[in-house]
Enzyme design. Structure first.
Site, PDB file in Angstrom:
ATOM      1  CG  HIS A  52      42.115 -76.799 -47.493  1.00 43.43           C
ATOM      2  ND1 HIS A  52      42.592 -76.041 -46.453  1.00 43.43           N
ATOM      3  CD2 HIS A  52      42.679 -76.269 -48.607  1.00 43.43           C
ATOM      4  CE1 HIS A  52      43.400 -75.102 -46.915  1.00 43.43           C
ATOM      5  NE2 HIS A  52      43.465 -75.220 -48.230  1.00 43.43           N
ATOM      6  CG  HIS A 217      46.961 -69.899 -55.817  1.00 40.03           C
ATOM      7  ND1 HIS A 217      48.181 -69.681 -55.214  1.00 40.03           N
ATOM      8  CD2 HIS A 217      46.213 -70.579 -54.910  1.00 40.03           C
ATOM      9  CE1 HIS A 217      48.174 -70.231 -54.001  1.00 40.03           C
ATOM     10  NE2 HIS A 217      46.993 -70.783 -53.806  1.00 40.03           N
TER      11      HIS A 217
END
Length: 778
Positions: A52, A217
């Site tokens: 992020h 993920h």
């Protein structure tokens, strides 16, 4: 961007990177009571922090990314997508405090992401260090959400597919909505389109996008156990941000971040291709599951494969977001995910390369990277070929330009100024792309931009010079040098030249650098100010460059001043810009009598008080204007000559301009021994008979030629920052005081960086040696 803190480069180079990595790894498995680690390992949280921090980058204007470490400050730290990442930074705080200046937050965050991946068995290709922290969110303001962002990159609450130049597809998220476009959990194809668009705005292709999602993920889980949400953000409650509104707030069973409760694989702290295998094996679309926070995830039909609960107290079925399932509904993405499932090594390669690109893209060219783990240059860094082993004699090149282009002070000269300016104006300080190095203005797409129409004629003017000097002379150097000479011929101050540029093999590095504000009357003021911000110039410096619109035709289709092919460089441009009641004719601005024309840049000098204030200063002081223009021009021409994150290969030459702002006679200089006399023998006295008085020494031992430059007509070129190594009291003025008229040995001394006084203090060295004095003796 903020100036480097003194000593930063030395601190980075002295850093014990192995020790830093060891401390990071210890922290990753040392669970803290204030935020117990999922599965006893902070690795997944740190990968999210790094992702992020870097993932705010967008190609459209180079904003975002982890250089600056702005995820620590608002607005980024309070974005909903960055919920609870304050806890990750708190885990890392002791490491930052331990290593201090040499370890920036930006570097620490990305390096921790790398270490987390490797510690859990995943691949990385290297680390580009050298990020410099910023103290505020100035460079994140246009990322949203605020009025500045809406003016330059519109995206509003409720929009479900925002368009470039905005980076994400919805407001307040990094990439895409995990629950589908606008929260539509069954719009899988729409979600795939969002992913392709959003990641594409970072310069990622389909394979890189799928690799990042499949790799990211492979670790960790989403948090949506608390239906009441995470609570106030840091902007709303800085003393206790995101406290969690269920239970203890920090227990693994109470957490809420995205609101989606899902663990993607059975091994959330081990690298694998299970994510891709599950997606291509099971039909998740048949089993929606609504979590505690009311958001839908997708489970396997029989829910047979389970993951451990984050606190180790049991298991739960693995699950996927809508944005995950979208990767196998979209046929192009599905082909890639199937390849990852079938070939684990293929995933290793694609993920490691995409991760390095994700975390490094905002750092600019390879030359800006520091540290022992910098890998070989990658294509996304747009490398330039090596230059010639031996550069040409640039004095000879200058002579050739003057003899080839006989009207440098006329229309041909103004065209060469335009060529150099257009080449250099592609530079942006956000991600350090663009600039004249590479001469990409000769290549597509740059040469095909409408704003560059007609510049092939300028290139044709220089072709004979290029032919004469061959491969030793790059087009990039020739364009800049010709621009310097032409601008000087139009009346600018002397401009230093720094050679050594090389020419690009293709124009790939020009993507997304085409100016959004070209001077048309419809171009907005906020976009102009945004472009000024990206340029790396101060607003004052940028305004100074606008006067170049008056020296000739600087636009391919619009009239830039009075329609003349050439004018001398004066402050009349600013006087007229401020005094004229500009009228919009639909494409540009014109004066009421039609005698003058203006691009929107010029008209805004009258319409905007901030820009107008600088124009007023220039209109009143031509010397100040020309000094400012010389600084701005030289910054533009050398901005892309990187030497690490804090250096410039042309620093020595550019230092010649540092004293331009103080090129005035000293108010305190007095001829030696004349204090108290009937005649005040100061610089004004020198000015009445310079040929006989400029060789006088003052009470401070400096020559009048040095301390009274206006009276003596001396060039003001000395650096204000040069000091003899180890002694800050010995500056350029000290160099000038040596009494020996034949040889000033002080000119051979160097500062701490090895810069010789002869380079940094040319005026001081000239005023203390025979050549200067002999001019008066004769």
């Amino acid at each position: 961007r903020p100036a480097m803190v003194e000593g930063y480069r030395e601190a980075v180079e002295a850093l014990d990177w192995a020790a830093v990595k060891a401390d990071i790894r210890e922290a990753l498995t040392s669970s803290q009571d204030f935020w117990p680690a999922d599965y006893g390992h902070y690795g997944p949280l740190m990968i999210r922090l790094a992702w992020h921090c870097a993932g705010s980058y967008r190609e459209s204007d180079g904003l975002g990314g982890c250089d600056g470490g702005r995820i620590r400050v608002d607005p980024e730290r309070s974005w909903g997508d960055n919920g609870n990442l304050d806890k990750a930074r708190r885990v890392l705080q002791p490491i930052k405090a331990k290593y201090g200046l040499g370890l920036s937050w930006g570097d620490l965050i990305i390096l921790t992401g790398n270490e987390a991946i490797e510690m859990m068995g995943g691949p990385v290709v290297g680390f580009c260090g050298g990020r410099v922290d910023e103290a505020d969110g100035f460079w994140s303001e246009e990322l949203g959400t605020n009025a500045q962002q809406q003016a330059v990159a519109p995206c509003f609450e409720g929009d479900t597919f925002c368009q470039p130049p905005f980076g994400a597809v919805e407001i307040n998220i990094i990439y895409v909505n995990p629950g589908g476009p606008g929260g539509n959990s069954t719009d899988f194809l729409g979600s795939a389109a969002h992913a392709r668009s959003s990641f594409g705005r970072m310069g990622m292709n389909d394979t890189e996008t799928a690799a990042l999602i499949a790799g990211g993920h492979a670790f960790g889980k989403g948090h949506g156990a608390c239906p009441d949400g995470p609570g106030p953000s840091p902007a709303e409650q800085p003393t206790d941000p995101w406290p969690g509104l269920c239970g203890t707030g920090n227990g693994v069973a109470d957490r809420a971040t995205s609101g989606f409760e899902a663990t993607w694989t059975a091994t959330p702290t081990n690298w694998s291709n299970l994510y891709s295998t599950y997606l291509t094996t099971f039909d998740y679309t048949q089993n929606p599951h609504v979590g505690p926070a009311g958001k839908t995830v997708w489970r396997q039909p029989d829910e047979a494969i389970v993951a451990p609960l984050a606190d180790g107290s049991g298991t739960e079925p693995v699950a996927m977001y809508t944005s995950d399932v979208a990767l196998v509904i979209d046929p192009d993405y599905r082909t890639i995910v199937e390849a990852f499932a079938a070939d684990f090594e293929y995933l290793n390669v694609q993920f490691s390369e995409a991760w390095y690109k994700l975390t490094t893209r905002d750092m600019g060219p390879y030359e800006r990277c520091l540290g022992p783990d910098v890998p070989d240059v990658r294509d996304f860094q747009f490398p330039l070929p090596e230059g010639p082993m031996e550069l040409p004699d640039f004095d000879a090149v200058s002579d050739s330009i003057r003899s080839t282009v006989t009207n440098l002070d006329g229309a041909d000269g103004s065209m060469l100024v335009r060529l150099a300016l257009r080449s250099a104006s592609t530079f942006r300080i956000t991600d350090y792309r663009g600039g004249p190095n590479g001469a990409r203005i000769l290549l597509s797409p740059e040469k095909d931009w409408a704003v560059n129409d007609g510049l092939d004629a300028a290139v044709d003017l220089l072709q004979p010079v290029k032919d004469d000097f061959g491969d030793a002379l790059s087009w990039a150097d020739l364009i800049v040098l010709a621009g310097n000479l032409a601008l000087q011929a139009h009346g600018s101050n002397d401009l230093p030249f720094c050679g050594g540029r090389t020419d690009a093999a293709d124009g790939a590095g020009s993507a997304n650098l085409e100016p959004r504000h070209t001077g048309h009357s419809s171009d907005s003021l906020p976009v102009l100010k945004h472009m000024i911000k990206l340029s790396g110039l101060t607003t004052e410096e940028y305004v100074a460059t606008l006067a170049l619109n008056a020296i000739g035709q600087m636009h391919p289709t619009l009239t830039t001043y009075d329609g003349s092919a050439s004018n001398p460089l004066t402050t009349d441009y600013f006087t007229q810009a401020l005094a004229t009641a500009w009228e919009d004719n639909g494409s540009q601005f014109v004066s009421p009598d039609g005698s003058l024309s203006a691009l929107s840049f010029t008209a805004y000098l009258r319409f905007d008080e901030e820009l107008g204030a600088f124009a007023e200063r220039f209109a009143a002081d031509e010397a100040y204007f020309k000094r400012t223009l010389a600084t701005a021009w030289t910054k533009l021409m050398t901005a892309d000559r990187f030497d690490g994150p804090d250096g410039n290969e042309c620093a020595a030459q550019n230092a010649q301009l540092e004293n331009e702002c103080t090129c005035e006679d000293s108010p305190t200089w007095i001829s030696k021994g004349s204090s108290g006399g009937a005649v005040v023998k100061d610089c004004a006295w020198v000015a009445t008979f310079p040929s006989g008085r400029c060789t006088n020494r003052g009470d401070d031992q400096t020559f009048a030629a040095y301390s009274c430059p206006v009276a003596c007509g001396t060039d003001c070129l000395d650096s204000l920052t040069w000091h003899r190594a180890g002694d800050d009291s010995k500056d350029c003025a000290w160099v000038s005081r040596l009494a020996d008229r034949q040889t000033n040995v002080r000119c051979a001394l160097a500062d701490a960086d090895g810069l010789l006084a002869s380079e940094a203090c040319p005026t001081a060295c000239a005023s203390g040696v025979a050549p200067f004095l002999e001019a008066f003796d004769s």
